[in-house]
Each structure stands twice: as C-alpha cells, then as structure tokens.
Write an enzyme that holds these catalytic residues in place. Structure first.
Site, PDB file in Angstrom:
ATOM      1  CB  SER A  18     -19.865 -18.519 -33.645  1.00 40.94           C
ATOM      2  OG  SER A  18     -20.211 -18.351 -32.275  1.00 40.94           O
ATOM      3  CE1 TYR A 151     -19.720 -11.024 -19.153  1.00 35.44           C
ATOM      4  CE2 TYR A 151     -20.125  -8.907 -18.084  1.00 35.44           C
ATOM      5  CZ  TYR A 151     -19.805  -9.636 -19.213  1.00 35.44           C
ATOM      6  OH  TYR A 151     -19.550  -8.988 -20.415  1.00 35.44           O
TER       7      TYR A 151
END
Length: 246
Positions: A18, A151
């Site tokens: 997206s 992360y």
C-alpha cells in the site's frame, strides 16, 4: 535465448504494497507486464490500486487468518501464484529498556509471525507445482544499531527462516531467498529524512554517501522473481550502499 529477466505474465503477490517500498515494487512489476496483487492492512489502504492496474486485498498481517485467506483467494482466481514477495513490516524507535509489551508483540507479529504464516499459506496452495518466495529482511538483521532491538531481532529471524524454508521445501520445487535493504528513503525512515542534520550524519556512515531509493532495490527483486535466479535458493542479497562491507 529467452529473456531470463522477464517477469511478463507472472502472477505476483506483494504484501505491504500500500505504500513505501511495497508500492514501488507493485507499480514496477505492473509496468514490467506482471499481474500484480498487493495487500494493505486496511481496505482504504489499497483503494488506490483499483485505478492503478493492481489487484488490492486488505490483510492485517497480525490476523492469524487474513493473509492465508488472501493467498487462497488469489490462487483460486488465477490457478497459480508465481512469486510471493513478503514485504510487509513495521519498525520501532523506542529504547530497548522502555519497550512496552504491546509494541514488542506488534513488531514480532507483523515482521516475523505474519511473514511465516504467509510463507506457510503459499506453500499449501503451491505445493504441487512449486513456487518462489522473496522475503524482505534488513541489514539491521545483520548489524547492530540503537533503537531497533526488536525490529533487528525479527529481521535476523527472517534471514534464518529463509534459509530453513529453502532447505525444507527445495524438493517440492520451491525457491526461498531474501532481500536485505539498507536505509531506504520511505515514510518508514522519515525520522531520518525529515531531519537534515541527522540525515547528513547517517549518510556519512554509508560508503556510497547516500541513503537508498526504492528504485535501487528493483533490480535485485526482479532478479529473484525471474528465471535468471533459477539455481538460487536460501540466499540473501544485500543492497545497502556498502553499509555491511565496513
């Protein structure tokens, strides 16, 4: 000789398409003649794809069922998914000592668990014909840096998972490889790019002297998506301007 780098006519599914790198890849593969399907976390995030020649699907990577349902739906309509590109991911910017349980879970569920579910669902629909998986990891899964503890852990895990699946599924005709980008200018790195002094300092630590752009990744991804990499599996391509060469 046929064009080994051609992806024309291939059915390609890209998670996290997206925005950012995923959107650039989706538009890039569309322009190269592929049939592109892309996911976003919410219906409104993929609305733009309707007028862009890309088939959009809403799928929150933290939902245990969502990505599997998308993969099954695409496969039912196209009879094949030639390439799965697992790009969806989120980052954090919190000191390790101050991370709350909610943030830890969100990053792990999106970057690792969701990616694994995507691989698993793809394997199930393509088991009889084989497939091609490209996982997006990061150089932060290979080197240490402040404010990216969880992360970095998920991206290191993606590199290891890529190797494990490559070996486990090779006899079923699957190839599984990974891309490790360095620092790429997208909305995810806006905490750097929006601050000129910080950006200058960061770029000073990159041998090529600049942050990367999404276009810098396209060649490596096309290589892995095409027949030119047909004898390659379990490998990681690092595209980082020389960061990990130091």
């Amino acid at each position: 000789m046929k064009d080994l780098f051609s992806v024309k006519g291939k059915v390609i599914l890209i998670t996290g398409a997206s925005r950012g790198i995923g959107r650039f890849l989706a538009e890039g593969f569309r322009d190269l003649g592929a049939e592109v399907h892309g996911t976003g976390s919410k219906p409104e995030s993929v609305e733009w794809m309707k007028s862009a020649g890309i088939v959009g699907h809403a799928a929150d990577m933290r939902d245990p069922l969502a990505i599997g349902q998308v993969i099954q739906s695409v496969h039912a309509k196209t009879a094949r998914i030639d390439v799965l590109i697992n790009n969806a991911g989120i980052a954090g910017n919190t000191p390790a000592g101050g991370m709350k349980e909610e943030e830890i879970s969100k990053i792990i569920e999106t970057n690792y668990t969701g990616l694994f579910r995507s691989c698993q669902a793809y394997y199930k629909v393509q088991r009889k014909s084989g497939g091609n998986i490209i996982n997006f990891a990061s150089v932060l899964g290979m080197i240490g840096t402040p404010l990216a503890s969880v992360y970095s852990g998920t991206k290191g895990a993606v590199i290891s998972l890529t190797k494990a699946l490559a070996i486990e599924w090779v006899n079923n005709g699957f190839r599984v490889n990974a891309i490790c980008p360095g620092l790429i200018e997208t909305d995810m790195t806006s905490m750097i790019t929006d601050r000129p002094a910080i950006k200058e300092k960061v770029q000073g630590g990159i041998p090529m002297g600049r942050m990367g752009l999404p276009i810098d990744l396209m060649g490596g991804v096309v290589f892995l998506a095409s027949d030119s990499s047909s004898y390659m599996t379990g490998q990681t391509i690092v595209i980082d301007g020389g960061m990990t060469a130091q």
